[in-house]
Design a protein around this motif. Structure first.
Motif, PDB file in Angstrom:
ATOM      1  N   ALA A 112      13.876  -5.031 -33.852  1.00 35.91           N
ATOM      2  CA  ALA A 112      12.399  -4.784 -34.597  1.00 35.91           C
ATOM      3  C   ALA A 112      11.866  -3.513 -33.533  1.00 35.91           C
ATOM      4  O   ALA A 112      11.969  -3.726 -32.321  1.00 35.91           O
ATOM      5  N   THR A 113      11.293  -2.689 -34.089  1.00 40.08           N
ATOM      6  CA  THR A 113      10.900  -1.571 -33.422  1.00 40.08           C
ATOM      7  C   THR A 113       9.162  -1.390 -33.684  1.00 40.08           C
ATOM      8  O   THR A 113       8.877  -1.768 -34.894  1.00 40.08           O
ATOM      9  N   PHE A 114       8.551  -1.100 -32.511  1.00 39.99           N
ATOM     10  CA  PHE A 114       7.160  -1.099 -32.648  1.00 39.99           C
ATOM     11  C   PHE A 114       6.668   0.452 -31.947  1.00 39.99           C
ATOM     12  O   PHE A 114       6.438   0.520 -30.925  1.00 39.99           O
ATOM     13  N   TRP A 115       7.054   1.424 -32.763  1.00 41.41           N
ATOM     14  CA  TRP A 115       6.662   2.755 -32.156  1.00 41.41           C
ATOM     15  C   TRP A 115       5.413   3.086 -32.313  1.00 41.41           C
ATOM     16  O   TRP A 115       4.646   3.317 -33.325  1.00 41.41           O
ATOM     17  N   ASP A 116       4.490   3.180 -31.091  1.00 42.84           N
ATOM     18  CA  ASP A 116       3.154   3.441 -31.012  1.00 42.84           C
ATOM     19  C   ASP A 116       2.240   2.569 -32.143  1.00 42.84           C
ATOM     20  O   ASP A 116       1.380   2.819 -32.859  1.00 42.84           O
ATOM     21  N   VAL A 117       2.576   1.093 -31.758  1.00 38.19           N
ATOM     22  CA  VAL A 117       1.706   0.288 -32.853  1.00 38.19           C
ATOM     23  C   VAL A 117       1.241  -0.930 -32.010  1.00 38.19           C
ATOM     24  O   VAL A 117      -0.008  -1.297 -32.396  1.00 38.19           O
ATOM     25  N   VAL A 118       1.830  -1.394 -30.908  1.00 36.56           N
ATOM     26  CA  VAL A 118       1.234  -2.491 -30.248  1.00 36.56           C
ATOM     27  C   VAL A 118      -0.173  -2.112 -29.656  1.00 36.56           C
ATOM     28  O   VAL A 118      -1.135  -3.170 -29.749  1.00 36.56           O
ATOM     29  N   GLU A 119      -0.588  -1.088 -29.225  1.00 34.47           N
ATOM     30  CA  GLU A 119      -1.991  -0.736 -28.718  1.00 34.47           C
ATOM     31  C   GLU A 119      -2.874  -0.719 -29.939  1.00 34.47           C
ATOM     32  O   GLU A 119      -4.129  -0.751 -29.828  1.00 34.47           O
ATOM     33  N   HIS A 120      -2.229  -0.968 -31.055  1.00 31.66           N
ATOM     34  CA  HIS A 120      -3.449  -0.881 -32.397  1.00 31.66           C
ATOM     35  C   HIS A 120      -3.544  -2.274 -32.848  1.00 31.66           C
ATOM     36  O   HIS A 120      -4.550  -2.519 -33.935  1.00 31.66           O
ATOM     37  N   VAL A 121      -3.146  -3.383 -32.133  1.00 29.01           N
ATOM     38  CA  VAL A 121      -3.293  -4.841 -32.781  1.00 29.01           C
ATOM     39  C   VAL A 121      -4.167  -5.410 -31.901  1.00 29.01           C
ATOM     40  O   VAL A 121      -4.308  -5.399 -30.655  1.00 29.01           O
ATOM     41  N   PRO A 122      -5.150  -6.324 -32.605  1.00 28.29           N
ATOM     42  CA  PRO A 122      -6.057  -7.295 -31.518  1.00 28.29           C
ATOM     43  C   PRO A 122      -5.348  -8.196 -30.764  1.00 28.29           C
ATOM     44  O   PRO A 122      -5.859  -8.373 -29.521  1.00 28.29           O
ATOM     45  N   ASP A 123      -4.107  -8.891 -30.986  1.00 27.39           N
ATOM     46  CA  ASP A 123      -3.688  -9.822 -30.371  1.00 27.39           C
ATOM     47  C   ASP A 123      -2.106  -9.508 -30.155  1.00 27.39           C
ATOM     48  O   ASP A 123      -1.161  -9.989 -30.858  1.00 27.39           O
ATOM     49  N   PRO A 124      -1.682  -8.626 -28.987  1.00 31.34           N
ATOM     50  CA  PRO A 124      -0.379  -8.151 -29.181  1.00 31.34           C
ATOM     51  C   PRO A 124       0.617  -9.322 -28.711  1.00 31.34           C
ATOM     52  O   PRO A 124       1.848  -9.262 -29.192  1.00 31.34           O
ATOM     53  N   GLU A 125       0.263 -10.180 -28.045  1.00 37.69           N
ATOM     54  CA  GLU A 125       1.271 -11.395 -27.679  1.00 37.69           C
ATOM     55  C   GLU A 125       1.842 -12.446 -28.928  1.00 37.69           C
ATOM     56  O   GLU A 125       2.713 -12.584 -29.499  1.00 37.69           O
ATOM     57  N   ALA A 126       0.630 -12.428 -29.703  1.00 33.38           N
ATOM     58  CA  ALA A 126       0.824 -13.444 -31.133  1.00 33.38           C
ATOM     59  C   ALA A 126       1.558 -12.387 -32.075  1.00 33.38           C
ATOM     60  O   ALA A 126       2.539 -12.999 -32.735  1.00 33.38           O
ATOM     61  N   PHE A 127       1.276 -11.172 -31.947  1.00 27.78           N
ATOM     62  CA  PHE A 127       1.919 -10.211 -32.825  1.00 27.78           C
ATOM     63  C   PHE A 127       3.522  -9.973 -32.449  1.00 27.78           C
ATOM     64  O   PHE A 127       4.293 -10.245 -33.448  1.00 27.78           O
ATOM     65  N   LEU A 128       3.800 -10.150 -31.179  1.00 30.01           N
ATOM     66  CA  LEU A 128       5.214  -9.961 -30.935  1.00 30.01           C
ATOM     67  C   LEU A 128       5.830 -10.944 -31.067  1.00 30.01           C
ATOM     68  O   LEU A 128       6.987 -11.108 -31.520  1.00 30.01           O
ATOM     69  N   ARG A 129       5.288 -12.301 -30.734  1.00 26.14           N
ATOM     70  CA  ARG A 129       6.027 -13.429 -31.242  1.00 26.14           C
ATOM     71  C   ARG A 129       6.271 -13.776 -32.793  1.00 26.14           C
ATOM     72  O   ARG A 129       7.369 -14.404 -32.854  1.00 26.14           O
ATOM     73  N   GLU A 130       5.639 -13.250 -33.474  1.00 28.46           N
ATOM     74  CA  GLU A 130       5.836 -13.132 -35.053  1.00 28.46           C
ATOM     75  C   GLU A 130       7.262 -12.439 -35.207  1.00 28.46           C
ATOM     76  O   GLU A 130       8.053 -12.754 -36.192  1.00 28.46           O
ATOM     77  N   ALA A 131       7.348 -11.606 -34.364  1.00 32.59           N
ATOM     78  CA  ALA A 131       8.688 -10.780 -34.626  1.00 32.59           C
ATOM     79  C   ALA A 131       9.704 -11.445 -33.901  1.00 32.59           C
ATOM     80  O   ALA A 131      10.912 -11.624 -34.378  1.00 32.59           O
ATOM     81  N   PHE A 132       9.608 -12.067 -32.623  1.00 34.19           N
ATOM     82  CA  PHE A 132      10.616 -12.648 -31.971  1.00 34.19           C
ATOM     83  C   PHE A 132      11.285 -13.838 -32.749  1.00 34.19           C
ATOM     84  O   PHE A 132      12.525 -13.919 -32.668  1.00 34.19           O
ATOM     85  N   VAL A 133      10.395 -14.591 -33.435  1.00 40.58           N
ATOM     86  CA  VAL A 133      11.072 -15.518 -34.406  1.00 40.58           C
ATOM     87  C   VAL A 133      12.013 -15.208 -35.496  1.00 40.58           C
ATOM     88  O   VAL A 133      12.778 -16.127 -36.238  1.00 40.58           O
TER      89      VAL A 133
END
Length: 211
Positions: A112-133
């Motif tokens: 899963a790639t997030f090129w210049d994306v994470v800085e745009h999201v309100p909750d990066p931890e929840a956002f990334l965990r959605e990808a991890f599962v």
């Protein structure tokens, strides 16, 4: 950033910006060589077998990175919150408009790639965990973002361009060390980290304090 925008307002913002052509202009200006380099690096780090593996590009924009990943043999899927962006990508890629919650919560992805994306999201931890599962065991996560301790950020201070919410939409900033520590706390092993200079120091004259 405080207050943090909600997902509905963010989706409306990016829909409007894609419709205006703002993001396409940025995509067109980005060098293809960097997309190629990232696709090849990810392929090498994956140590993939001969069978195709599935890669999800989150916030795929115009699909430029998906094109390069497909050229490296990946089966490609992209997700965007903007219909305007999704329409520009090559139809040979799977495309989803919505959030990561739209995807089945099963381990179907090898990267899963997030090129210049994470800085745009309100909750990066929840956002990334959605990808991890949705990652298979040993799957890769790759992300990029501006360096909050880079030369331009240090010189610009509060006038660093990425603090301009209207222009860039960045809700948070990070430096390589804290970012790696954050990812480790989420259970990821950091296997590759790099920084690259993208600033011509002559351009910093205007942002120098007193300049």
């Amino acid at each position: 950033m405080d207050p943090v925008p909600d997902e509905t307002s963010l989706a409306a913002r990016y829909e409007g910006e894609h419709a205006s052509g703002k993001w396409q202009a940025l995509f067109d200006a980005a060098p293809r060589s960097e997309r190629v380099r990232r696709a090849r690096l990810l392929t090498r780090l994956a140590r993939r077998q001969s069978s195709p593996s599935v890669l999800l590009d989150v916030g795929f924009g115009d699909g430029g990175f998906l094109d390069e990943a497909a050229a490296e043999g990946w089966r490609t899927l992209g997700i965007e919150i903007s219909f305007g962006a999704a329409r520009t990508a090559d139809r040979r890629h799977g495309r989803v408009v919505g959030t990561l919650g739209c995807l089945r919560p099963l381990p179907l992805l090898d990267a899963a790639t997030f090129w210049d994306v994470v800085e745009h999201v309100p909750d990066p931890e929840a956002f990334l965990r959605e990808a991890f599962v949705r990652l298979r065991p040993g799957g890769l996560v790759a992300l990029s973002m501006p360096n909050a301790r880079g030369t331009e950020a240090r010189v610009g201070g509060r006038r660093w361009r990425y603090h301009d919410l209207d222009a860039y939409g960045h809700l948070l900033h990070a430096a390589p060390g804290p970012l790696s520590a954050f990812l480790a706390r989420l259970g990821l092993e950091v296997i590759h980290r790099e920084t690259s200079g993208s600033v011509d120091l002559r351009d910093l004259v205007e942002t120098w304090p007193g300049g």
